[in-house]
Write a protein that holds these residues in place. Structure first.
Motif, mmCIF file in Angstrom:
data_model
loop_
_atom_site.group_PDB
_atom_site.id
_atom_site.type_symbol
_atom_site.label_atom_id
_atom_site.label_comp_id
_atom_site.label_asym_id
_atom_site.label_seq_id
_atom_site.Cartn_x
_atom_site.Cartn_y
_atom_site.Cartn_z
ATOM 1 N N ILE A 8 53.634 -6.984 84.515
ATOM 2 C CA ILE A 8 52.807 -6.067 83.725
ATOM 3 C C ILE A 8 53.660 -4.991 83.063
ATOM 4 O O ILE A 8 53.459 -4.645 81.895
ATOM 5 N N VAL A 9 54.630 -4.466 83.823
ATOM 6 C CA VAL A 9 55.535 -3.447 83.267
ATOM 7 C C VAL A 9 56.316 -4.011 82.081
ATOM 8 O O VAL A 9 56.542 -3.319 81.087
ATOM 9 N N SER A 10 56.695 -5.281 82.166
ATOM 10 C CA SER A 10 57.453 -5.909 81.078
ATOM 11 C C SER A 10 56.595 -6.077 79.818
ATOM 12 O O SER A 10 57.126 -6.179 78.711
ATOM 13 N N TRP A 11 55.269 -6.099 79.989
ATOM 14 C CA TRP A 11 54.376 -6.232 78.831
ATOM 15 C C TRP A 11 54.145 -4.906 78.121
ATOM 16 O O TRP A 11 53.797 -4.875 76.936
ATOM 17 N N MET A 12 54.330 -3.802 78.834
ATOM 18 C CA MET A 12 53.931 -2.501 78.320
ATOM 19 C C MET A 12 54.619 -2.078 77.014
ATOM 20 O O MET A 12 53.968 -1.485 76.148
ATOM 21 N N PRO A 13 55.924 -2.338 76.828
ATOM 22 C CA PRO A 13 56.535 -1.931 75.551
ATOM 23 C C PRO A 13 55.817 -2.514 74.332
ATOM 24 O O PRO A 13 55.574 -1.808 73.343
ATOM 25 N N GLN A 14 55.453 -3.796 74.384
ATOM 26 C CA GLN A 14 54.745 -4.424 73.268
ATOM 27 C C GLN A 14 53.347 -3.821 73.109
ATOM 28 O O GLN A 14 52.896 -3.566 71.990
ATOM 29 N N LEU A 16 52.337 -0.851 74.030
ATOM 30 C CA LEU A 16 52.437 0.534 73.568
ATOM 31 C C LEU A 16 52.777 0.610 72.084
ATOM 32 O O LEU A 16 52.296 1.496 71.374
ATOM 33 N N ARG A 17 53.601 -0.322 71.613
ATOM 34 C CA ARG A 17 53.884 -0.367 70.172
ATOM 35 C C ARG A 17 52.595 -0.687 69.407
ATOM 36 O O ARG A 17 52.321 -0.123 68.356
ATOM 37 N N GLY A 18 51.810 -1.605 69.968
ATOM 38 C CA GLY A 18 50.529 -1.921 69.359
ATOM 39 C C GLY A 18 49.592 -0.725 69.393
ATOM 40 O O GLY A 18 48.830 -0.498 68.446
ATOM 41 N N ALA A 19 49.649 0.056 70.478
ATOM 42 C CA ALA A 19 48.796 1.240 70.606
ATOM 43 C C ALA A 19 49.127 2.275 69.538
ATOM 44 O O ALA A 19 48.227 2.933 69.001
ATOM 45 N N SER A 167 44.098 -7.518 63.712
ATOM 46 C CA SER A 167 44.860 -8.653 64.240
ATOM 47 C C SER A 167 44.582 -9.914 63.414
ATOM 48 O O SER A 167 45.388 -10.852 63.416
ATOM 49 N N MET A 168 43.453 -9.931 62.693
ATOM 50 C CA MET A 168 43.084 -11.084 61.877
ATOM 51 C C MET A 168 43.959 -11.229 60.644
ATOM 52 O O MET A 168 43.998 -12.282 60.022
ATOM 53 N N ILE A 169 44.663 -10.141 60.266
ATOM 54 C CA ILE A 169 45.630 -10.252 59.156
ATOM 55 C C ILE A 169 47.059 -10.115 59.695
ATOM 56 O O ILE A 169 47.974 -9.770 58.956
ATOM 57 N N ALA A 170 47.186 -10.359 60.998
ATOM 58 C CA ALA A 170 48.492 -10.388 61.677
ATOM 59 C C ALA A 170 49.187 -9.035 61.753
ATOM 60 O O ALA A 170 50.403 -8.968 61.887
ATOM 61 N N LEU A 171 48.420 -7.951 61.668
ATOM 62 C CA LEU A 171 48.993 -6.630 61.919
ATOM 63 C C LEU A 171 49.004 -6.431 63.433
ATOM 64 O O LEU A 171 47.992 -6.622 64.109
ATOM 65 N N VAL A 172 50.163 -6.073 63.971
ATOM 66 C CA VAL A 172 50.321 -6.037 65.432
ATOM 67 C C VAL A 172 49.804 -4.724 66.014
ATOM 68 O O VAL A 172 50.538 -3.742 66.143
ATOM 69 N N ASP A 173 48.533 -4.721 66.355
ATOM 70 C CA ASP A 173 47.949 -3.611 67.089
ATOM 71 C C ASP A 173 47.888 -4.009 68.562
ATOM 72 O O ASP A 173 48.564 -4.951 68.975
ATOM 73 N N ILE A 174 47.074 -3.338 69.357
ATOM 74 C CA ILE A 174 46.984 -3.691 70.772
ATOM 75 C C ILE A 174 46.476 -5.122 70.962
ATOM 76 O O ILE A 174 47.015 -5.894 71.770
ATOM 77 N N THR A 175 45.436 -5.465 70.212
ATOM 78 C CA THR A 175 44.845 -6.802 70.364
ATOM 79 C C THR A 175 45.819 -7.902 69.964
ATOM 80 O O THR A 175 45.965 -8.908 70.671
ATOM 81 N N LYS A 176 46.492 -7.724 68.832
ATOM 82 C CA LYS A 176 47.454 -8.742 68.381
ATOM 83 C C LYS A 176 48.619 -8.833 69.352
ATOM 84 O O LYS A 176 49.106 -9.943 69.661
ATOM 85 N N ALA A 177 49.090 -7.696 69.850
ATOM 86 C CA ALA A 177 50.187 -7.705 70.831
ATOM 87 C C ALA A 177 49.756 -8.445 72.092
ATOM 88 O O ALA A 177 50.534 -9.219 72.667
#
Length: 220
Positions: A8-14, A16-19, A167-177
């Protein structure tokens, strides 16, 4: 358990960038929408038939069509109709679509808040020699702020959650990440920290709006 915590910790950087993308888009879109919505609200209250109808049509269109459809139109359809308006930047396309949508909803909020102010104050201000714009900016709108905060806060929270549509246009937010992580790890557990992150962000902004509401209530 330790292994799961490490994963879970390894997922957080991605995540947080999405956030950051989610928060930035929401703050900018709602801010821009509020500016535009003030003119739309005043336009809807205008006695000028043309201005009134145009503003009413704008609000009707953006409130009556899905936000996702508006996003698709700005990013995919608009360049086909007018090539010069091609938007290659996904964040910019999302910002435009979300701002236009937020403006329509906030226009109704502002209009209702302004019309809730006693008409006698408007008449008294005009009698004192203030122009229409001076009356609105110095007397009516400042009193409307207290009544605007709760519904605008609700609109902000709704927009924050609707930001997942980008996320439907491939913009990396939380959902896309989250979807990217799930695709690469084949683990649906990533949805747990993702939802918790949404809850934390929502809680923080809900707290902020409650503080603002409480602060301005002093001047009631």
């Amino acid at each position: 358990m330790d292994t799961l915590r490490t994963i879970i910790v390894s997922w957080m950087p991605q995540l947080l960038r999405g956030a950051r993308v989610t928060i930035a888009l929401t703050v900018l879109a709602v801010s821009a929408g509020l500016v535009l919505s003030l003119f739309l609200a005043l336009g809807k209250m205008s006695k000028n038939v043309i201005i009134n109808k145009l503003c009413s049509a704008y609000v009707f269109f953006f409130r009556g069509t899905p936000l996702l459809m508006q996003l698709y139109f700005v990013y995919y359809a608009l360049p086909m109709i007018i090539p010069a308006l091609t938007i290659n930047n996904r964040f910019l396309a999302a910002f435009i679509a979300f701002s236009l949508n937020a403006a329509a909803y906030c226009a109704e909020i502002i209009r209702a808040a302004i019309q809730s102010i006693d008409k006698g104050q408007f008449e008294a201000s005009r009698a004192l020699g203030l122009s229409y714009w001076q009356t609105m900016s110095l007397v009516i709108i400042p009193q409307s702020i207290r009544r605007l905060i709760p519904p605008v806060g609700n609109e902000f929270i709704m927009m924050l959650k609707d930001a997942s549509l980008v996320s439907m246009i491939a913009l990396v937010d939380i959902t896309k990440a989250t979807r990217n992580i799930e695709g690469s790890t084949r683990s649906a557990l990533v949805y747990i920290p993702a939802m918790i992150l949404y809850l934390i962000i929502t809680a923080v902004f809900t707290f902020i709006f409650r503080k603002l509401e409480k602060k301005y209530s002093v001047y009631e």
